[in-house]
Design a protein around this motif. Structure first.
Motif, PDB file in Angstrom:
ATOM      1  N   ARG A   5     -54.262   1.063 -10.592  1.00 13.92           N
ATOM      2  CA  ARG A   5     -53.836   1.416 -11.998  1.00 13.92           C
ATOM      3  C   ARG A   5     -54.050   2.993 -12.362  1.00 13.92           C
ATOM      4  N   PHE A   6     -55.483   3.249 -12.182  1.00 13.01           N
ATOM      5  CA  PHE A   6     -55.566   4.831 -12.385  1.00 13.01           C
ATOM      6  C   PHE A   6     -54.619   5.773 -11.882  1.00 13.01           C
ATOM      7  N   SER A  65     -51.188   5.602 -13.726  1.00  7.66           N
ATOM      8  CA  SER A  65     -51.387   6.295 -14.934  1.00  7.66           C
ATOM      9  C   SER A  65     -51.630   7.963 -14.906  1.00  7.66           C
ATOM     10  N   TYR A  66     -52.548   8.188 -14.006  1.00  8.97           N
ATOM     11  CA  TYR A  66     -52.911   9.438 -13.977  1.00  8.97           C
ATOM     12  C   TYR A  66     -52.668  10.126 -12.793  1.00  8.97           C
ATOM     13  N   TRP A  67     -51.663   9.823 -11.899  1.00  5.75           N
ATOM     14  CA  TRP A  67     -51.651  10.426 -10.677  1.00  5.75           C
ATOM     15  C   TRP A  67     -51.299  12.126 -10.983  1.00  5.75           C
ATOM     16  N   ASN A  93     -57.782  -1.425  -9.600  1.00  5.75           N
ATOM     17  CA  ASN A  93     -58.352  -0.404 -10.485  1.00  5.75           C
ATOM     18  C   ASN A  93     -57.960   1.043 -10.184  1.00  5.75           C
ATOM     19  N   MET A  94     -58.357   1.081  -8.895  1.00  3.64           N
ATOM     20  CA  MET A  94     -57.854   2.532  -8.265  1.00  3.64           C
ATOM     21  C   MET A  94     -56.411   2.654  -8.408  1.00  3.64           C
TER      22      MET A  94
END
Length: 426
Positions: A239-240, A243-245, A236-237
């Motif tokens: 994926r985040f 997507s939102y680096w 999950n981390m």
């Protein structure tokens, strides 16, 4: 009549200085290549109004000029590196050596400026030399460059000029600057090591989250089973981050920038950070010892140069390198100005160890305050050296734990599903 004569003399000196600066501004640096009488190729630089004057000067010296070209100027501001504290220390040492050898001050500046590889430093020394030639005292000429020559430096030079011992004072200043720069280097070394390791650990963690874990995720999908909770959290981390680096990077940069601006503009926040840093287990002790060493050496140097104690404490406050000790020195100055002994004023701050206060008290009673302050400075400088040298061994276990938790934890989390699958197959 005397007043009128003085005014005219001052006006004439000002006019002469203005003409000199105007002439200097019209000068340009030229690079030249020529042959001497033996046919040996020579090259160098010369400041002049035009190339023809450079060629004429070279011919007078028996050099046949082959080429003379104007040295290009940088597009954005002055070229060269920033003038550092170590450069000022070397300058003070060189000037003190030449003055003690009987070299006139103006000629000394010419020699020192001519040996500079940094154009910024060379231009600054040339400006100071021009001011001295125009009738300014050395401390007045230095005061026009407050970034490089602080109030302490100028006050010591003024005291040396007044007492006629400028070469001795410059030598003392050079030793002082060398010691202070050495301490600063030690502090930077102490702060850099843990910061660098933590930064590398965070960078490695980000690389794993953005590039490595997504590759494992495609493998996990083929298992057809639920992932362990820890592995799912890492996925999950990841994926985040993928997507939102940009959001994470923006929040990090904005937080750092905001804290820097808050530190510059908020005196209360500066005090908070200053007190917090001094309470850190290892770094705080080093910074505290460094502040005491810089306080003692700076006060000892100014006091030995003949600067009154109250005036010396004004200069010392900004030299401690800590806003907490800066405020403490200002309180000490206020107490001393109303008649309190230095050791009593230092004791009231609760920032100086008993040993330091006792040595200052002995120095005051014996009339050897400067000697005692130098002893204190030498002791705490040695303590800083020892603390920094042993810092790496003290931090190695902590750093290994941090790296193991961050990087090792991620690696183990990625292999947990594989271990689980192996147990099922077995």
């Amino acid at each position: 009549m005397a007043i009128v004569t003085a005014i005219k003399a001052r006006a004439a000196a000002t006019t002469k200085l203005g003409k000199q600066r105007a002439q200097l501004s019209q000068m340009q640096t030229y690079t030249w290549v020529g042959l001497d009488k033996r046919g040996v190729k020579l090259k160098g630089e010369r400041i002049s109004k035009n190339a023809n004057m450079v060629k004429a000067d070279l011919r007078k010296q028996g050099i046949n000029p082959q080429s003379v070209t104007a040295k290009g100027k940088p597009l954005f501001g002055k070229a060269g590196q920033k003038i550092k504290g170590r450069d000022i220390a070397v300058f003070a040492r060189q000037l003190a050596t030449m003055m003690s050898a009987g070299v006139p001050m103006v000629q000394g500046f010419e020699i020192v400026a001519g040996g500079q590889s940094n154009p910024r430093m060379k231009d600054m020394l040339t400006d100071i030399k021009s001011d001295i030639e125009g009738g300014s005292a050395l401390n007045e000429a230095l005061a026009k460059h407050p970034t490089q020559f602080d109030e302490l430096f100028c006050n010591l030079v003024r005291a040396g000029e007044s007492a006629g011992v400028l070469d001795t004072v410059l030598d003392t200043i050079a030793t002082y600057k060398e010691n202070i720069e050495a301490i600063k280097g030690k502090i930077k070394k102490a702060m850099f090591y843990p910061a660098a390791v933590l930064s590398v650990a965070l960078i490695v963690a980000c690389i794993l989250l953005i590039f490595v874990i997504p590759q494992f995720e495609t493998v996990f999908k083929n298992f057809g089973a639920d992932l362990p909770a820890f592995t799912q959290m890492l996925v999950n981390m990841s994926r985040f981050m993928v997507s939102y680096w940009w959001m994470v990077l923006g929040i990090f940069a904005g937080t750092v920038f905001g804290l820097m601006m808050l530190y510059k503009r908020s005196l209360r926040f500066q005090h908070f950070i200053g007190r917090l840093v001094l309470k850190l287990p290892v770094i705080g002790q080093i910074l505290r010892q460094s502040a005491i060493a810089r306080f003692a050496r700076t006060l000892g140097v100014t006091f030995r140069a003949g600067v009154p104690l109250v005036e010396a404490l004004d200069s010392v406050a900004n030299a401690t390198g800590s806003i907490v000790y800066n405020d403490a020195v200002k309180r000490i100055r206020e107490d001393v100005s109303v008649g309190h002994q230095l050791q009593l004023a230092m004791r009231q701050t609760n920032l100086f160890p008993n040993m330091v206060v006792q040595m200052v008290a002995i120095g005051e009673e014996a009339g050897a305050l400067d000697k005692m302050l130098f002893k204190v400075a030498e002791f705490y400088e040695e303590e800083v050296n020892n603390a920094v040298d042993s810092l790496s061994s003290l931090l190695e276990p902590m750093i290994m734990v941090i790296i193991g938790v961050i990087v090792g934890g991620m690696v183990v989390g990625m292999y947990l599903p594989i271990f689980k699958l192996g147990a099922v197959v077995g």
